[in-house]
Design a protein around this motif. Structure first.
Motif, PDB file in Angstrom:
ATOM      1  N   ARG A  71       2.295   1.601  -3.450  1.00  0.00           N
ATOM      2  CA  ARG A  71       1.248   2.079  -4.364  1.00  0.00           C
ATOM      3  C   ARG A  71       1.019   3.573  -4.178  1.00  0.00           C
ATOM      4  O   ARG A  71       0.896   4.330  -5.148  1.00  0.00           O
ATOM      5  N   ASP A  72       0.993   3.987  -2.920  1.00  0.00           N
ATOM      6  CA  ASP A  72       0.773   5.405  -2.648  1.00  0.00           C
ATOM      7  C   ASP A  72       1.876   6.252  -3.268  1.00  0.00           C
ATOM      8  O   ASP A  72       1.602   7.281  -3.870  1.00  0.00           O
ATOM      9  N   ARG A  73       3.122   5.785  -3.158  1.00  0.00           N
ATOM     10  CA  ARG A  73       4.238   6.610  -3.620  1.00  0.00           C
ATOM     11  C   ARG A  73       4.469   6.507  -5.127  1.00  0.00           C
ATOM     12  O   ARG A  73       4.694   7.509  -5.805  1.00  0.00           O
ATOM     13  N   ALA A  76       0.839  -1.205   0.000  1.00  0.00           N
ATOM     14  CA  ALA A  76       0.000   0.000   0.000  1.00  0.00           C
ATOM     15  C   ALA A  76       0.869   1.249   0.000  1.00  0.00           C
ATOM     16  O   ALA A  76       0.567   2.231  -0.686  1.00  0.00           O
ATOM     17  N   ALA A  77       1.962   1.211   0.761  1.00  0.00           N
ATOM     18  CA  ALA A  77       2.860   2.368   0.813  1.00  0.00           C
ATOM     19  C   ALA A  77       3.541   2.568  -0.540  1.00  0.00           C
ATOM     20  O   ALA A  77       3.752   3.699  -0.988  1.00  0.00           O
ATOM     21  N   GLU A  87       3.418   3.110   9.687  1.00  0.00           N
ATOM     22  CA  GLU A  87       2.693   2.952   8.426  1.00  0.00           C
ATOM     23  C   GLU A  87       2.629   1.497   7.973  1.00  0.00           C
ATOM     24  O   GLU A  87       1.678   1.093   7.314  1.00  0.00           O
ATOM     25  N   TRP A 125      11.333   6.972  -0.091  1.00  0.00           N
ATOM     26  CA  TRP A 125      10.309   5.992   0.255  1.00  0.00           C
ATOM     27  C   TRP A 125      10.832   4.962   1.241  1.00  0.00           C
ATOM     28  O   TRP A 125      10.164   4.610   2.206  1.00  0.00           O
ATOM     29  N   SER A 166       1.577   8.913   8.341  1.00  0.00           N
ATOM     30  CA  SER A 166       2.916   9.162   7.821  1.00  0.00           C
ATOM     31  C   SER A 166       3.452  10.481   8.379  1.00  0.00           C
ATOM     32  O   SER A 166       2.801  11.516   8.269  1.00  0.00           O
ATOM     33  N   VAL A 203       0.081   6.433  -7.047  1.00  0.00           N
ATOM     34  CA  VAL A 203      -0.796   7.572  -6.820  1.00  0.00           C
ATOM     35  C   VAL A 203      -0.036   8.891  -6.890  1.00  0.00           C
ATOM     36  O   VAL A 203      -0.384   9.778  -7.675  1.00  0.00           O
ATOM     37  N   ARG A 204       1.033   8.999  -6.090  1.00  0.00           N
ATOM     38  CA  ARG A 204       1.712  10.295  -6.019  1.00  0.00           C
ATOM     39  C   ARG A 204       2.503  10.629  -7.277  1.00  0.00           C
ATOM     40  O   ARG A 204       2.802  11.788  -7.529  1.00  0.00           O
TER      41      ARG A 204
END
Length: 603
Positions: free
Chosen positions: A49-51, A46-47, A481, A282, A582, A54-55
């Motif tokens: 994917r977020d970085r 998930a972390a 996280e 990250w 975070s 998504v970001r």
RNA sequence: GCGCCGUUGGUCCAGUGGUAGGACAGUGGCUUCCCAAGCCACUAGCCCGGGUUCAAUUCCCGGACGGCGCACCA
């Protein structure tokens, strides 16, 4: 106990990971993530994917794990993954038979020859074992492909393979993905999923398995026009281990910011440099220890021929944090490769679809082009079935060498035979055309992460010991996280009133979306230790004061320091979320609430 | 794949040619105790197959799995 053994033992005992199918003796190279490990891995994904999805504004897809043979013919895995091994009868060493033949003879690409032929060549050139010198003639050659083969459909079916990397699922779908991206470069596509390699000898537990999870990003860029947003990570400092330093016995790390690494040419590709910076941030965020982390450049011989520049992220997992690059036990946890147009060109050559992007010019351009437009009514009768090939040859020649059409006749080669036609028939001319743009085969920048190895690294780097009131404690200092459990809730003693408050808190915190453990077994110290060992960052304890005073308050304990603060239940969920998100920290609780004075000592 | 070593409760170990013992963990109870405390009780194990033997967890052979070294890691 070594770190590796301690981690393996903890992983088995507390449900992080363990060998699969133990009831049936187990199979090497396959691991099951238990409840704690699955949660940790899920949080790492998930972390990521977020970085990286998504970001970065990228898109994630999910492709099949089984793909048909032609995909791997195109990608090169069918040949490249295929080893011809010959084992020496004297010393038992295995060697690459194709390499031996290539070294001993002038045969090239022995890899593509059939096995019996290579066996004959071994005998013919009297090839000896490089290790002990014994003759290898007569030894049988074993073929070994690192891909798991399977059959698609009933009967003999279609030959398929389990993907050896998630990347091909992105490359092969590029024609649709570029449509989805509305033909605009740059764009990035990510995928998190399983990949499979039938390793000869899986080792080091979860570090090298036959089924594993990758998180990959394929960043498609225009090689001429697209630059990464380098300024976003310009100041991130990187510990680099360039190839020249690796080849020097006294080689050292080079510490440089992303900007410096690019300016000084240490990292050749700006895109690679950009992702090194993003990755470094990250890794820091999820809890990788910067002192046990580095980026190592591939050595020239290690690099795939198509990769202009390639760096690995590596973590140290034996507990050694040293300035000496040769010290410690390093594992590869990610690779960053500039792959050029290798992958898309391969699929363009083998597949049916268009693997290019059409890029419009700012202004349409008028270009002069030499073209041949052969008169088929002449070529047809004259050359019959070969007329089409002759016409193609003429068109190709016009593009390649317009001057060939200056004479009365023009000669082209078709199927190895010279064919002469009148220049008039070729209908050669210089054509003026307006071009709105051009087809570009995008280049690919590929950051590719090993999720399982990242999980292992987090456990290794979080693993710690200290003394609490003289008693040794093991704890996992996982980042909030990624920690499997956010918070544990305990009634201090088995008392109906305390248990009721604790149950309510558990329900409230779960309703707020937190992952909550509840434990009322054993004394309070034992329960803290259980949570410490699986890396739960916070523990909430309901004590007598909670039920006797108004408003109701509980203690919140920090895993790493064992410090406690007293927080009103009404504010608990919001405060805990603040610590867990975070960038959050227990420090904010220490600053905002009364610290609970205990006589617990930590050393 | 090769070589060396290993495999005994959940975990870590001891031990034996006559089927086993500890520590820790776990469960129930007492204790009501803010850091693995104490007491009582309980659960739970000899990797698999073949051989030798009256009898094999123990000895021998093979396999599986694990660790290390070699090879492999596109």
């Amino acid at each position: 106990m070594s770190d590796a053994r301690a981690i393996t033992e903890l992983a088995k005992r507390r449900g992080f990971f363990f060998g699969s199918n133990e009831a049936y003796g187990g199979v090497a190279g396959f691991y099951t993530f238990g409840p704690e490990g699955a949660a940790l891995k899920r949080n790492v994904e998930a972390a990521w994917r977020d970085r990286f999805t998504v970001r970065e504004g990228n898109d994630e897809i999910e492709a099949p794990t089984i793909m048909p043979e032609p995909v791997f013919e195109a990608s090169g895995h069918l040949d490249g993954f295929d080893d011809m091994l010959v084992e020496c009868g004297e010393c038992g060493e295995s060697h690459r038979a194709d390499h031996l033949v290539e070294d001993a003879s002038d045969v090239e690409e022995a890899e593509s020859l059939p096995i019996p032929e290579v066996e004959e060549l071994v005998a013919e050139y009297e090839i000896a074992c490089p290790s002990c010198g014994a003759a290898l003639a007569g030894r049988s050659i074993e073929e070994f492909n690192l891909m798991f083969a399977t059959t698609i459909g009933p009967g003999s079916g279609q030959q398929g393979y389990l993907r050896p990397e998630t990347a091909q699922g992105i490359f092969v779908e590029f024609p649709r993905l570029k449509e989805y991206a509305r033909n605009k470069l740059p764009f990035g596509v990510t995928q998190i999923g399983r990949a499979y390699r039938n390793e000869i000898s899986p080792r080091k537990g979860i570090v090298r398995t036959r089924e594993f999870t990758q998180a990959e990003l394929e960043q498609f860029v225009d090689p001429d026009d697209d630059d990464p947003p380098l300024d976003r990570v310009a100041d991130v400092s990187l510990r680099l281990y360039p190839a020249d330093q690796q080849e020097d016995p006294d080689g050292e790390y080079v510490e440089a910011t992303v900007a410096e690494a690019v300016e000084e040419g240490i990292v050749a590709s700006e895109w690679v440099a950009y992702y090194l910076g993003v990755a470094r941030e990250w890794y820091d965020r999820i809890g990788v220890d910067g002192d046990r982390f580095r980026f190592r450049q591939h050595l020239p011989g290690e690099r795939a021929h198509y990769a202009a520049d390639c760096w690995d992220a590596e973590s140290e997992v034996s507990g050694v944090a040293s300035a000496d690059p040769t010290a410690g036990d390093w594992i590869e946890i990610a690779g960053f490769a500039y792959r050029g147009d290798y992958d898309l060109s391969k699929h363009a050559a083998h597949g049916d679809d268009d693997f290019t992007v059409f890029e419009q010019y700012d202004e349409p351009r008028t270009v002069e082009r030499a073209v041949a437009d052969p008169d088929m009514s002449v070529l047809g009768p004259e050359f019959g079935g070969r007329a089409g090939d002759v016409a193609d040859a003429l068109r190709a020649l016009a593009e390649r060498d317009p001057s060939a059409f200056e004479g009365e006749t023009v000669t082209v080669e078709v199927d190895g035979e010279a064919v002469t036609v009148d220049t008039d028939v070729a209908n050669f001319r210089i054509e003026e055309r307006t071009e709105a743009g051009e087809h570009v085969t995008p280049h690919v920048v590929e950051p590719s992460f090993g999720v399982d190895r990242t999980v292992y690294t987090l456990i290794a780097h979080g693993y710690g010991h200290d003394l609490i009131d003289g008693e040794e404690r093991t704890y996992l200092s996982l980042s909030p996280e990624v920690a499997p459990t956010d918070v544990a809730v305990f009634p201090l003693v088995s008392d109906a009133a305390l248990e009721e408050v604790a149950d309510d808190i558990v329900a409230d915190l779960r309703a707020a979306g937190l992952s909550v453990a509840h434990d009322d077994s054993g004394n309070i110290g034992r329960r803290y230790r259980r949570q410490d060992e699986v890396g739960t960052p916070l523990s909430v304890t309901v004590d007598h004061e909670s039920v006797e005073e108004t408003p109701t308050t509980v203690t919140v304990r920090d895993r790493d320091t064992t410090a406690q603060v007293r927080v009103p239940v009404d504010e608990l969920a919001a405060e805990l979320e603040g610590v867990l998100e975070s960038g959050g920290s227990f420090e904010t609780l220490l600053a905002g609430y009364d610290r609970v004075e205990t006589d617990v000592t930590r050393s």
